[in-house]
Design a protein around this motif. Structure first.
Motif, mmCIF file in Angstrom:
data_model
loop_
_atom_site.group_PDB
_atom_site.id
_atom_site.type_symbol
_atom_site.label_atom_id
_atom_site.label_comp_id
_atom_site.label_asym_id
_atom_site.label_seq_id
_atom_site.Cartn_x
_atom_site.Cartn_y
_atom_site.Cartn_z
ATOM 1 N N SER A 28 10.652 -58.968 -14.645
ATOM 2 C CA SER A 28 9.263 -58.512 -14.609
ATOM 3 C C SER A 28 8.283 -59.677 -14.575
ATOM 4 O O SER A 28 7.234 -59.599 -13.919
ATOM 5 N N HIS A 29 8.620 -60.767 -15.269
ATOM 6 C CA HIS A 29 7.735 -61.927 -15.241
ATOM 7 C C HIS A 29 7.741 -62.588 -13.855
ATOM 8 O O HIS A 29 6.694 -63.041 -13.387
ATOM 9 N N ILE A 30 8.894 -62.625 -13.221
ATOM 10 C CA ILE A 30 8.934 -63.134 -11.844
ATOM 11 C C ILE A 30 8.189 -62.194 -10.906
ATOM 12 O O ILE A 30 7.536 -62.630 -9.951
ATOM 13 N N ALA A 31 8.246 -60.886 -11.181
ATOM 14 C CA ALA A 31 7.548 -59.915 -10.344
ATOM 15 C C ALA A 31 6.040 -60.174 -10.343
ATOM 16 O O ALA A 31 5.371 -60.017 -9.312
ATOM 17 N N VAL A 32 5.501 -60.566 -11.480
ATOM 18 C CA VAL A 32 4.065 -60.849 -11.551
ATOM 19 C C VAL A 32 3.770 -62.260 -11.047
ATOM 20 O O VAL A 32 2.919 -62.459 -10.170
ATOM 21 N N GLY A 33 4.473 -63.257 -11.591
ATOM 22 C CA GLY A 33 4.226 -64.629 -11.169
ATOM 23 C C GLY A 33 4.543 -64.859 -9.705
ATOM 24 O O GLY A 33 3.803 -65.548 -8.996
ATOM 25 N N GLY A 34 5.659 -64.270 -9.248
ATOM 26 C CA GLY A 34 5.998 -64.381 -7.830
ATOM 27 C C GLY A 34 4.982 -63.675 -6.954
ATOM 28 O O GLY A 34 4.688 -64.120 -5.837
ATOM 29 N N GLY A 35 4.438 -62.553 -7.444
ATOM 30 C CA GLY A 35 3.408 -61.852 -6.678
ATOM 31 C C GLY A 35 2.153 -62.689 -6.516
ATOM 32 O O GLY A 35 1.527 -62.702 -5.445
ATOM 33 N N ILE A 36 1.774 -63.385 -7.576
ATOM 34 C CA ILE A 36 0.612 -64.274 -7.481
ATOM 35 C C ILE A 36 0.912 -65.415 -6.504
ATOM 36 O O ILE A 36 0.053 -65.815 -5.705
#
Length: 450
Positions: A28-36
């Motif tokens: 989930s953290h990659i989902a947000v950071g990767g999205g940015i």
């Protein structure tokens, strides 16, 4: 006591939840950071002379990103709900009923994430560049809003703030003392993970584009990693006093003696954070040296840092599942304040013990363990009671259980002297020397006997 017990041998139900949750948190953290990162890279590509080459890399990035975050993220997310519902149904019920609209908002944002991400990926050849940038930014915003909601609920469990069982104001619990430092700290962690994920995929690029992508990713990782200590200090001062005391007591073990688990996990987060800064500086200085193995090692180090941070938060909450309100074994703190309730025979309040258990029998002790202890302790695995009770005597066992709350990390014992004697006798007998509840009871001081 109000629900059946999910007894998981060796691992324990709590560790099962932790294993699933740690995997999900990383995703989930990659989902947000990767999205940015996708949004920034999409904007950056439009300002490069070879923007199409950058976007070709970005297309491959999004393919891996989509599979990793949507498939495995959804699987582990559902797994958490199953696991927490079995491991701590009382706490799960409280969180659902207290934050029902927050959960609804979270699920809407999750559907929004999936929709926008699929529109972005499958519209690659037909959408305009402007539309792609808009979708990338929209995904990043929605994903961060998902963090906003979940962070409020998670931080509530450690610091409920002005919320009490009598004052169930959703805002009082949601915007709690650790809400803001936790939100900003998680945002920084997500930027770090998003940048490291980009470096891992950039390691596949063979030409000069690799150096530029690594440099872009490093701009995500370094400022966030360097800023994290300041957020950690803010978070520390927002913690309950009991959690701070537990950490400080454990810190003395660095020089010898007792080292609390909460301190060990915080040190793990600090060490991995330092390694991430050093590794990223090395990658930025020598981007051609970024191999898949090196980038993957950095991502694993970051995962260990996430593990340290998440376990620190969980340990700081001990012995509660909702701090100051609900203990980890389902005992409400309000009940523990009433001697008439706390010291009454346990099976008068419990609902799930088998019928016909003889008082003082081994079955009596075993079911006290199952209903009061198994939520945190296994017998011979994680937090093993066999290890912790191997030198117990009847007198020590009775006294330890009677003063259980004084340990600081465990709920008070719920039951009368007969329940304590049955549990102590059963635990001691597991080491090969049979002990009866009557022997334990005889070893107790006269003023606490039945």
């Amino acid at each position: 006591m109000n629900y059946p017990v999910w007894n998981v041998s060796f691992l324990g139900s709590g560790l099962v939840v932790a294993i699933i949750a740690i995997i999900h948190v990383l995703i989930s953290h990659i989902a947000v950071g990767g999205g940015i990162f996708i949004a920034v890279a999409e904007w950056w590509a439009g300002r490069q002379a070879d923007g199409e080459r950058v976007r070709a890399f970005l297309h491959g990035f999004v393919k891996y990103f989509l599979i990793y975050t949507t498939v495995f993220g959804a699987m582990t997310g559902v797994g958490i709900w199953f696991a927490i519902g079995l491991a701590n149904p009382e706490g799960t019920s409280l969180l659902i009923h207290q934050f029902v609209f927050a959960w609804a908002t979270e699920w809407v944002t999750f559907i929004g994430e999936l929709t926008v991400l699929y529109l972005y990926f499958y519209g690659w050849e037909v959408n305009s560049r402007r539309m792609q940038l808009l979708l990338a930014v929209l995904y990043a915003v929605i994903a961060w809003l998902s963090l906003f909601v979940i962070n409020g609920i998670l931080s509530f469990m450690l610091t409920p703030g002005g919320w009490t069982p009598e004052n169930r104001d959703i805002a009082a619990g949601f915007f709690n003392p650790t809400f803001l430092p936790s939100l900003l700290g998680r945002t920084l962690a997500m930027l770090v993970l998003g940048g490291l994920f980009a470096m891992l995929l950039a390691a596949r690029v063979e030409d000069g584009l690799k150096e530029r992508i690594v440099a872009l990713a490093a701009r995500f990782v370094l400022p966030a990693a360097v800023a994290m200590p300041a957020l950690a200090v803010w978070y520390w001062f927002a913690l309950p006093e009991a959690a701070q005391t537990m950490w400080l007591d454990g810190a003395t073990g660095v020089a010898g003696g007792r080292l609390e688990a909460v301190t060990r996990y915080s040190l793990l987060a600090v060490i991995t954070g330092a390694l991430i800064v050093i590794g990223t500086l090395t990658f930025a200085a020598r981007p051609r040296a970024v191999t898949r193995a090196a980038a993957l090692a950095m991502l694993v180090i970051a995962q260990l840092g996430v593990l340290g941070g998440e376990f620190f938060r969980e340990m700081a909450r001990k012995p509660y599942v909702i701090h100051g309100t609900l203990y980890s074994n389902g005992l409400w703190q309000a009940e523990s304040k009433s001697p008439a309730t706390l010291d009454a025979p346990y099976f008068e309040a419990a609902r799930w013990e088998p019928p016909g258990i003889a008082p003082g029998s081994p079955a009596h002790g075993e079911w006290i363990y199952r209903l009061q202890c198994a939520s945190c302790h296994t017998l011979d695995g994680y937090r093993a009671l066999d290890t912790r009770t191997r030198v117990w005597t009847p007198a020590f066992g009775e006294r330890f259980l009677r003063d259980l709350a004084q340990q600081g990390v465990m709920p008070p014992f719920h039951g009368d002297a007969a329940d304590r004697a049955a549990l102590a006798a059963w635990l001691i007998s597991r080491h090969g020397t049979p002990v009866t509840a009557a022997e334990v009871d005889a070893a107790a001081p006269a003023e606490v006997k039945r």
